[in-house]
Design an enzyme around this catalytic site. Structure first.
Site, PDB file in Angstrom:
ATOM      1  N   GLU A 227       9.766   1.538  -4.546  1.00 51.95           N
ATOM      2  CA  GLU A 227       8.583   0.956  -5.188  1.00 51.95           C
ATOM      3  C   GLU A 227       8.103   1.880  -6.318  1.00 51.95           C
ATOM      4  OE1 GLU A 227       4.285  -0.015  -3.776  1.00 51.95           O
ATOM      5  OE2 GLU A 227       5.485  -1.644  -2.971  1.00 51.95           O
TER       6      GLU A 227
ATOM      7  N   GLU B 259      -3.910   6.820  -5.849  1.00 53.41           N
ATOM      8  CA  GLU B 259      -2.549   6.275  -5.862  1.00 53.41           C
ATOM      9  C   GLU B 259      -1.872   6.354  -7.235  1.00 53.41           C
ATOM     10  OE1 GLU B 259      -5.169   4.784  -4.429  1.00 53.41           O
ATOM     11  OE2 GLU B 259      -4.645   4.706  -2.310  1.00 53.41           O
TER      12      GLU B 259
HETATM   13  C1  UD1 Z   1      -4.256   4.956   2.887  1.00 49.34           C
HETATM   14  C2  UD1 Z   1      -3.638   5.245   1.520  1.00 49.34           C
HETATM   15  C3  UD1 Z   1      -3.744   4.009   0.641  1.00 49.34           C
HETATM   16  C4  UD1 Z   1      -3.197   2.764   1.329  1.00 49.34           C
HETATM   17  C5  UD1 Z   1      -3.834   2.611   2.690  1.00 49.34           C
HETATM   18  C6  UD1 Z   1      -3.180   1.472   3.417  1.00 49.34           C
HETATM   19  C7  UD1 Z   1      -3.866   7.540   0.693  1.00 49.34           C
HETATM   20  C8  UD1 Z   1      -4.726   8.507  -0.035  1.00 49.34           C
HETATM   21  N1  UD1 Z   1      -4.394   6.311   0.863  1.00 49.34           N
HETATM   22  O1  UD1 Z   1      -5.643   4.752   2.694  1.00 49.34           O
HETATM   23  O2  UD1 Z   1      -3.016   4.219  -0.567  1.00 49.34           O
HETATM   24  O3  UD1 Z   1      -3.478   1.642   0.543  1.00 49.34           O
HETATM   25  O4  UD1 Z   1      -3.632   3.813   3.461  1.00 49.34           O
HETATM   26  O5  UD1 Z   1      -3.960   1.019   4.476  1.00 49.34           O
HETATM   27  O6  UD1 Z   1      -2.794   7.883   1.104  1.00 49.34           O
HETATM   28  N2  UD1 Z   1      -7.643   5.185  10.595  1.00 49.34           N
HETATM   29  C9  UD1 Z   1      -7.527   5.069  11.962  1.00 49.34           C
HETATM   30  N3  UD1 Z   1      -6.347   4.581  12.476  1.00 49.34           N
HETATM   31  C10 UD1 Z   1      -5.311   4.192  11.690  1.00 49.34           C
HETATM   32  C11 UD1 Z   1      -5.448   4.310  10.300  1.00 49.34           C
HETATM   33  C12 UD1 Z   1      -6.618   4.816   9.756  1.00 49.34           C
HETATM   34  O7  UD1 Z   1      -8.430   5.395  12.701  1.00 49.34           O
HETATM   35  O8  UD1 Z   1      -4.287   3.752  12.225  1.00 49.34           O
HETATM   36  C13 UD1 Z   1      -8.915   5.727  10.030  1.00 49.34           C
HETATM   37  C14 UD1 Z   1      -9.028   7.249  10.243  1.00 49.34           C
HETATM   38  O9  UD1 Z   1     -10.359   7.553  10.479  1.00 49.34           O
HETATM   39  C15 UD1 Z   1      -8.600   7.790   8.869  1.00 49.34           C
HETATM   40  C16 UD1 Z   1      -9.190   6.737   7.959  1.00 49.34           C
HETATM   41  O10 UD1 Z   1      -8.948   5.494   8.622  1.00 49.34           O
HETATM   42  O11 UD1 Z   1      -9.107   9.076   8.640  1.00 49.34           O
HETATM   43  C17 UD1 Z   1      -8.637   6.679   6.563  1.00 49.34           C
HETATM   44  O12 UD1 Z   1      -7.203   6.704   6.560  1.00 49.34           O
HETATM   45  P1  UD1 Z   1      -6.433   7.285   5.269  1.00 49.34           P
HETATM   46  O13 UD1 Z   1      -4.969   7.182   5.501  1.00 49.34           O
HETATM   47  O14 UD1 Z   1      -6.985   8.606   4.911  1.00 49.34           O
HETATM   48  O15 UD1 Z   1      -6.901   6.319   4.106  1.00 49.34           O
HETATM   49  P2  UD1 Z   1      -6.690   4.761   3.870  1.00 49.34           P
HETATM   50  O16 UD1 Z   1      -7.937   4.240   3.286  1.00 49.34           O
HETATM   51  O17 UD1 Z   1      -6.138   4.148   5.096  1.00 49.34           O
END
Ligand code: UD1
Ligand code: UDP
Length: 382
Positions: free
Chosen positions: A120, A134
Site C-alpha cells: 500500500e 500517517e
Molecule cells: C491506529 C493508527 C491509525 C489507524 C488506526 C486503525 C497510528 C499512529 N495510528 O490509530 O493510522 O487508522 O490505528 O484503527 O499508528 N485500543 C484498545 N484496543 C484495541 C485497539 C485500540 O483498547 O484493540 C485503544 C487503546 O487505548 C489505545 C488506543 O485505542 O491506546 C489508541 O490506539 P492507537 O493504535 O494508538 O491509535 P488508533 O487511533 O487506533
C-alpha cells in the site's frame, strides 16, 4: 537454492486485514519461507482479525497500552523488533500502509540493513498534518523501502514525483482480495442487533470515526452532525461500531447515547463489518479502509475528513468529501437520504482499488526482485 525468508510485520486492525491474504499467499509459495511478527499496537482489534483469518504469528511484541502515545508505540516497536531481528534475519521485511507500526517496522529493518517492501505504497495528501501522523509515516517508509507495492497507477506516479524510480509495482489493494473471502449471502451476525435491523425498509447508515487529526473540535462537530442526522431521519438507523480508543469512546457516547435510531456497538470483527457494509444504505466514515471497500460494494460514502489520499473513488463518483464541519455533513447526509436521484448517482459499484489479485502480484514481484522468476507481474489496471 535456499528459500527466501520474508517477514510480514503489522500491528493494527487495518494492517492485519490487508496483510492476512498476503501472508496466506506467501505461505503457499514454494520459494518463500513466510514469517509473521505482530507488534500488537492494537490488542483486541488485532486478535479478532488473526482469529478470523486463522493466522498464528511466530512473534508477538504485545506492546499496546491504554491511551498510548506515538512515541511509546514507536520506541516499543523499535526495541522489540531489534530483538526479533537478532533471533531471525529475514531477506525481506514487509510493512503495510502508514501506522506507527509501519514506520517503526521499516526503520528497525533498515537499522539492521534488511530490505524493506512497502505494501500500500504511494498514497499521499501532500499535507504533513493530515492524516496525522500517517502522511509522514508513509512518506518516510517510501524513503526506507526498496520495494513499493502501489495499489493504483496514481500511487505509483506519486512516488515517481518524489524521485523514487526503482522497485515499483502496481498491484491493486490487498483489501479487495480480503473482501472476496468475507461477504456471503446468508450471513448471520454474532452481534444480534444486526440480525434484527430492517435492511429493506430502513436506511441503515454505517458510521466509523477514529482519526487522530479529528480529535477535539472536528470530532465534536462530526458527532453532533451524526446525532442531528439521526434525529431528523426516523426512517434511518445509524449503526456505529465504536473504536476502542478512549477519546473516541467518550465523544461518541456523550453525543449519541439515548437517540432512538442510533446503535452504538462494539467494534465488529471483519466478517461482520464487511457483511454489514454489503447490506447498508450509506457509509459515513473517516476510515481509509472503508473508502476502498464500500465502492466495491456500490455503497455511497461520505468521508468525514478535509482531504483524502484515495481520490480514485471520488473521481468515480461513489465517494464524496463531506469534511468535518457540522453544516456540510448534515446537508450532504440529508441530500442522500431525501433525494433518490442524488443517491442513485453515487450508488454504483466501481473497483478502482483492485481486482482481487493483489497478493499474487506482490508475491510475484518479490520473486522477480530477488531473481527467482524472469518476468515482473502484469500491473493492475482499473
Ligand atoms: C491506529 C493508527 C491509525 C489507524 C488506526 C486503525 C497510528 C499512529 N495510528 O490509530 O493510522 O487508522 O490505528 O484503527 O499508528 N485500543 C484498545 N484496543 C484495541 C485497539 C485500540 O483498547 O484493540 C485503544 C487503546 O487505548 C489505545 C488506543 O485505542 O491506546 C489508541 O490506539 P492507537 O493504535 O494508538 O491509535 P488508533 O487511533 O487506533
Ligand atoms: N473494520 C472492522 N470492524 C469495525 C470497523 C472497521 O472490521 O468495527 C474494518 C474495516 O472493514 C476495514 C478496516 O477495519 O477493513 C479499517 O480499519 P480502520 O477504520 O480502523 O483503519 P483505517 O483504514 O482508517 O486505517
Amino acid at each position: 537454492m535456499d528459500k527466501l525468508k520474508v517477514m510480514t510485520i503489522f500491528g493494527t486492525r487495518p494492517e492485519a486485514i490487508k496483510m492476512a491474504p498476503l501472508v496466506k499467499e506467501l505461505e503457499g509459495r514454494e520459494d518463500i519461507e513466510s514469517l509473521c511478527c505482530v507488534t500488537a499496537q492494537h490488542r483486541q482489534m488485532l486478535d479478532s482479525v488473526l482469529d478470523i483469518f486463522k493466522l498464528k504469528p511466530q512473534f508477538d511484541l504485545d506492546i499496546m497500552e491504554a491511551g498510548q502515545t506515538l512515541s511509546t508505540i514507536t520506541s516499543k516497536c523499535l526495541l522489540g523488533l531489534e530483538k526479533v531481528f537478532h533471533e531471525v534475519r529475514p531477506d525481506l521485511v514487509l510493512v503495510h500502509g502508514d501506522t506507527s507500526t509501519t514506520f517503526a517496522g521499516a526503520l528497525a529493518a533498515f537499522y539492521q540493513q534488511i530490505a524493506v517492501g512497502h505494501v500500500e505504497a504511494g498514497l499521499r495528501t501532500w499535507d504533513r498534518y493530515s492524516p496525522f501522523p500517517e502522511e509522514m509515516n508513509r512518506s518516510m517508509v517510501g524513503r526506507l523501502a526498496e520495494l513499493h507495492f502501489c495499489p493504483t497507477a496514481a500511487n505509483r506516479r506519486n512516488l515517481e514525483a518524489e524521485g523514487i524510480s526503482k522497485g515499483l509495482f502496481v498491484t491493486g489493494n490487498t483489501v479487495i482480495d480480503a473482501l472476496q473471502t468475507t461477504v456471503t449471502e446468508n450471513f448471520t451476525f454474532a452481534e444480534d442487533v444486526l440480525n434484527t435491523l430492517d435492511y429493506g425498509n430502513k436506511k441503515v447508515i454505517l458510521v466509523t470515526c477514529h482519526r487522530r487529526e479529528n480529535y477535539g473540535q472536528p470530532m465534536e462537530d462530526i458527532m453532533a452532525a451524526l446525532a442531528d442526522t439521526a434525529r431528523a431521519h426516523p426512517d434511518a438507523e445509524l449503526v456505529y461500531p465504536v473504536h476502542l480508543s478512549p477519546v473516541v469512546q467518550e465523544c461518541a457516547h456523550r453525543h449519541l447515547d439515548g437517540i432512538e435510531n442510533v446503535r452504538l456497538i462494539a467494534p465488529l470483527d471483519v466478517e461482520e463489518m464487511h457483511n454489514l457494509m454489503a447490506r447498508c444504505y450509506l457509509v459515513m466514515t473517516d476510515s481509509g479502509g472503508l473508502q476502498e471497500e464500500a465502492p466495491a460494494m456500490g455503497k455511497p460514502v461520505l468521508v468525514l475528513r478535509k482531504e483524502t489520499e484515495r481520490p480514485e473513488a471520488v473521481r468515480a463518483g461513489t465517494v464524496k468529501l463531506a469534511g468535518v464541519e457540522y453544516n456540510t455533513i448534515v446537508s450532504m447526509a440529508d441530500q442522500l437520504l431525501n433525494d433518490p436521484a442524488a443517491y442513485a448517482k453515487m450508488a454504483h459499484a466501481v473497483n478502482p482499488y483492485g481486482d482481487g489479485r493483489a497478493c499474487r502480484r506482490i508475491a510475484d514481484g518479490i520473486l522477480y526482485h530477488f531473481g527467482r522468476c524472469a518476468q515482473p507481474p502484469e500491473p493492475f489496471r482499473s
